[in-house]
Scaffold this active site. Structure first.
Site, short mmCIF file in Angstrom:
data_model
loop_
_atom_site.label_atom_id
_atom_site.label_comp_id
_atom_site.label_asym_id
_atom_site.label_seq_id
_atom_site.Cartn_x
_atom_site.Cartn_y
_atom_site.Cartn_z
N PRO A 135 0.77 -1.25 0.00
CA PRO A 135 0.00 0.00 0.00
C PRO A 135 0.80 1.30 0.00
CG PRO A 135 0.02 -0.92 2.19
CD PRO A 135 0.73 -1.91 1.30
N CYS A 136 1.42 1.60 -1.13
CA CYS A 136 2.19 2.84 -1.23
C CYS A 136 1.29 4.08 -1.21
CB CYS A 136 3.07 2.83 -2.47
SG CYS A 136 2.23 2.39 -3.99
N HIS A 137 0.00 3.89 -1.48
CA HIS A 137 -0.93 5.03 -1.41
C HIS A 137 -1.08 5.57 0.01
CE1 HIS A 137 -3.39 1.44 -0.73
NE2 HIS A 137 -4.17 2.22 0.01
#
Length: 169
Positions: A135-137
């Site tokens: 989850p880089c968001h």
């Protein structure tokens, strides 16, 4: 020996999903063309490209559940096919960020023991092959702004909205 890669799209946002026999290899961005995905993967690994909804179904189902707000965690096996040890350390740390929570680029750098490598962390995050699942968001700037996102800021806003997260504009 060539690796077999299976590809299909999610119904929500038409996201390309690529899996190997070992796990998920790549999750693309909204409506990303298969040709772009194939070119990226060809630059990284040798493989046989197979369009097969059955082989990708477990990953697509989990992605669909997440996109519709029914899933907070992923249990799909991950098959990182490329990335330096630094990049993989960053990506593995991203897996520890809980649903609905955020962190900053500098906090990621500190967590992996590389306090001064904030820009390198941002670069590694931008090369994450498994957006959404890794989850880089959930990584924002130190002051709570969006920062960047390989899939585009509209995609990042959408993913943060799914998780009911806020950010500074």
């Amino acid at each position: 020996m060539q690796k077999k890669l299976y590809v299909h799209r999610s119904k929500h946002y038409s996201i390309p999903v690529v899996v190997s026999d070992e796990g998920i290899v790549y999750i693309g961005s909204f409506a990303e063309p298969f040709e772009k995905v194939q070119a990226l993967l060809e630059s990284k690994i040798r493989f046989e490209w197979i369009v097969d909804a059955n082989k990708t179904q477990y990953a697509v189902d989990q992605l669909e559940d997440y996109l519709s707000g029914k899933r907070e965690t992923f249990t799909c096996p991950i098959d990182f096919q490329w990335g330096t040890s630094f990049q993989q350390a960053v990506w593995n740390h991203l897996l520890t960020i809980p649903y609905g929570m955020s962190t900053s680029y500098s906090e990621v750098a500190q967590a992996i023991g590389r306090r001064q490598a904030v820009r390198a962390v941002g670069s590694a995050i931008g090369k994450n092959p498994l957006s959404i699942i890794v989850p880089c968001h959930r990584v924002l700037t130190k002051d709570g702004r969006l920062g960047g996102y390989n899939g585009g800021l509209e995609m990042k806003r959408t993913l943060l909205a799914i998780e009911k997260m806020t950010f500074k504009r």
